[in-house]
Design a protein around this motif. Structure first.
Motif, short mmCIF file in Angstrom:
data_model
loop_
_atom_site.label_atom_id
_atom_site.label_comp_id
_atom_site.label_asym_id
_atom_site.label_seq_id
_atom_site.Cartn_x
_atom_site.Cartn_y
_atom_site.Cartn_z
N ARG A 131 -18.72 14.39 27.92
CA ARG A 131 -18.09 13.23 27.44
C ARG A 131 -18.94 12.93 26.10
O ARG A 131 -20.26 12.93 26.23
N TYR A 132 -18.22 12.44 25.17
CA TYR A 132 -18.69 12.05 23.97
C TYR A 132 -19.94 11.04 23.88
O TYR A 132 -21.01 11.41 23.47
N ASN A 133 -19.63 10.07 24.49
CA ASN A 133 -20.73 9.01 24.70
C ASN A 133 -21.87 9.49 25.32
O ASN A 133 -23.08 9.24 24.86
N ASP A 134 -21.94 10.29 26.34
CA ASP A 134 -22.91 10.75 27.15
C ASP A 134 -23.71 11.96 26.18
O ASP A 134 -24.96 11.96 26.22
N VAL A 135 -22.89 12.76 25.61
CA VAL A 135 -23.36 13.94 24.73
C VAL A 135 -24.31 13.17 23.51
O VAL A 135 -25.48 13.73 23.49
N GLN A 136 -23.64 12.00 22.92
CA GLN A 136 -24.42 11.62 21.66
C GLN A 136 -25.73 10.86 22.23
O GLN A 136 -26.78 10.80 21.81
N ASN A 137 -25.58 10.28 23.59
CA ASN A 137 -26.81 9.50 24.01
C ASN A 137 -27.90 10.50 24.29
O ASN A 137 -29.11 10.29 24.21
N VAL A 138 -27.62 11.85 25.04
CA VAL A 138 -28.49 12.75 25.19
C VAL A 138 -29.16 13.26 23.83
O VAL A 138 -30.43 13.37 23.93
N ILE A 139 -28.50 13.60 22.90
CA ILE A 139 -28.90 14.35 21.78
C ILE A 139 -29.75 13.23 20.76
O ILE A 139 -30.59 13.57 20.04
N ASN A 140 -29.56 11.89 21.25
CA ASN A 140 -29.96 10.80 20.37
C ASN A 140 -31.47 10.12 21.07
O ASN A 140 -31.99 9.14 20.50
N ASP A 141 -31.65 10.74 22.20
CA ASP A 141 -32.91 10.30 22.93
C ASP A 141 -34.00 11.25 23.11
O ASP A 141 -33.92 12.07 24.43
N PRO A 142 -34.90 11.80 22.20
CA PRO A 142 -35.99 12.59 22.54
C PRO A 142 -36.94 12.36 23.47
O PRO A 142 -37.70 13.27 23.89
N VAL A 143 -36.99 11.01 23.82
CA VAL A 143 -38.05 10.67 24.82
C VAL A 143 -37.67 10.97 26.31
O VAL A 143 -38.38 11.62 27.14
#
Length: 396
Positions: free
Chosen positions: A50-62
């Protein structure tokens, strides 16, 4: 023990994607609807759809690390320890430093100044085939164009450009041993050029990378070599498949092709919709650094996570009528080139090459139609979307 995520059939969804990589979108739809965080035994990773989950994953390098996604491979641990980290596989703060240094050499002006040469290359490639009444979009244009551009950008002799193509194809293929050998060969090749540029700088990207510095900090030699590899492989594969995907999609929508021929200013928006509709790089790779939860699933520290860009770009919650190809889509906030700190550094070059290729093709030829007597075959890669060959008739 990992949470079981079992699809309603004996054959897993990701196995179906492997069997029919040109048509993964129905499986993506089912993943989004029923299994948005799905463990794939074929890929040994969690598929995030899902878009929101994908965006959250690639935006959270920690929590979701690019660097640790490589270190998690047992055979790669020692190699990684001794090798330079590339932009793709580096986390902050070193990622910011690398990107800043590379941006000093790989500037927007550098890219925009390539436009006349790209136009010349496109015309030259088409001159070879125009009189035949047919063109293979992939082999006659989409493959050689970015290879020539990147080779000239790096300062590589013309006679070695075909070797570039072979290395790039191996790197994105599943052939692990051949991939390792290709990386070694590429390093050796670029090392020779770096040594030459240290002795005598030229007007090329490698010379610019050697001289780029911020407050006395330079790129290491290994980092320069790794960026050369990244630019060669990612730059070639992205542009090649974006051009091929654009022509394949326009052939499926001949009325849109006619609309573009009447108004070439629509091409940039068309390219953005192609990126959304047939995303050239379908998925990425990250590793969880801590135990975490996503979509109701427990992801353990060390687990590999694969955000699927190609699925996110067809998420019904983000895009209206996502299965339709609509060049007038507003807004079109696709994440086909990633997002955040790992936004594709070569995206401007891919867009430029594709725009010029489409402009020249649609201007030179009255009609372009795919030859349906040849079956479409997917490229030999599980994360790149594109076809190996795309023969078309072309009417002058």
């Amino acid at each position: 023990m990992r949470n079981p995520v079992i699809p309603p059939s004996e054959q897993s969804l990701t196995a179906q994607i492997l069997q029919d990589p040109l048509h993964p979108f129905a499986c993506y739809r089912q993943l989004r609807a029923q299994y948005p965080v799905y463990y794939s035994h074929e890929f040994h990773s969690w598929f995030i759809s899902r878009y929101n989950d994908v965006q959250n994953v690639i935006n959270d390098p920690v929590i979701f690390s690019s660097e640790q996604s490589i270190r998690s491979r047992p055979k790669a641990r020692q190699q990684h320890a001794n090798a330079a980290r590339t932009l793709l596989w580096t986390d902050p703060p070193r990622h910011r430093q690398l990107r800043s240094l590379i941006n000093l050499a790989f500037t927007p002006r550098t890219i925009s100044n390539l436009a006349p040469r790209i136009t010349e290359i496109v015309h030259t490639q088409l001159d070879h085939v125009a009189s035949q009444g047919q063109i293979n979009i992939v082999t006659d244009l989409a493959n050689p164009l970015p290879i020539i551009v990147i080779a000239e950008l790096l300062g590589v002799p013309i006679q070695d450009q075909q070797q570039f193509k072979q290395w790039s194809d191996i790197i994105v293929s599943p052939a692990r041993q051949e991939k390792k050998q290709a990386v070694i060969a590429m390093n050796s090749y670029f090392q020779t050029i770096v040594d030459q540029r240290r002795q005598q700088a030229k007007d090329d990207l490698i010379s610019a990378l050697l001289s780029a510095h911020i407050e006395g900090t330079y790129l290491t030699e290994a980092e320069i070599l790794s960026f050369c590899r990244l630019l060669l492989v990612a730059g070639h594969e992205t542009s090649t498949n974006l051009i091929g995907n654009a022509l394949l999609t326009l052939d499926e929508h001949p009325q849109i092709m006619e609309e573009l021929q009447a108004d070439l200013t629509l091409i940039p928006d068309t390219i953005e919709e192609v990126i959304r509709y047939r995303t050239p790089i379908q998925r990425l790779r990250r590793a969880a650094t801590v135990d975490t939860q996503l979509g109701g699933q427990v992801i353990k520290a060390g687990d590999i996570v694969s955000p699927i860009l190609g699925s996110a770009n067809r998420d019904e919650e983000r895009f209206g009528h996502p299965e339709e190809f609509d060049i007038h889509r507003i807004p079109n906030r696709h994440i086909g080139f990633g997002h955040g700190i790992h936004f594709c550094i070569g995206s401007s070059l891919a867009r430029l090459e594709t725009r010029i290729a489409l402009e020249v093709l649609l201007t030179r030829f009255k009609a372009l139609r795919r030859k349906t007597d040849s079956e479409l075959e997917h490229v030999a890669s599980s994360f790149v979307y594109g076809v190996k060959s795309l023969p078309m008739t072309c009417e002058n």
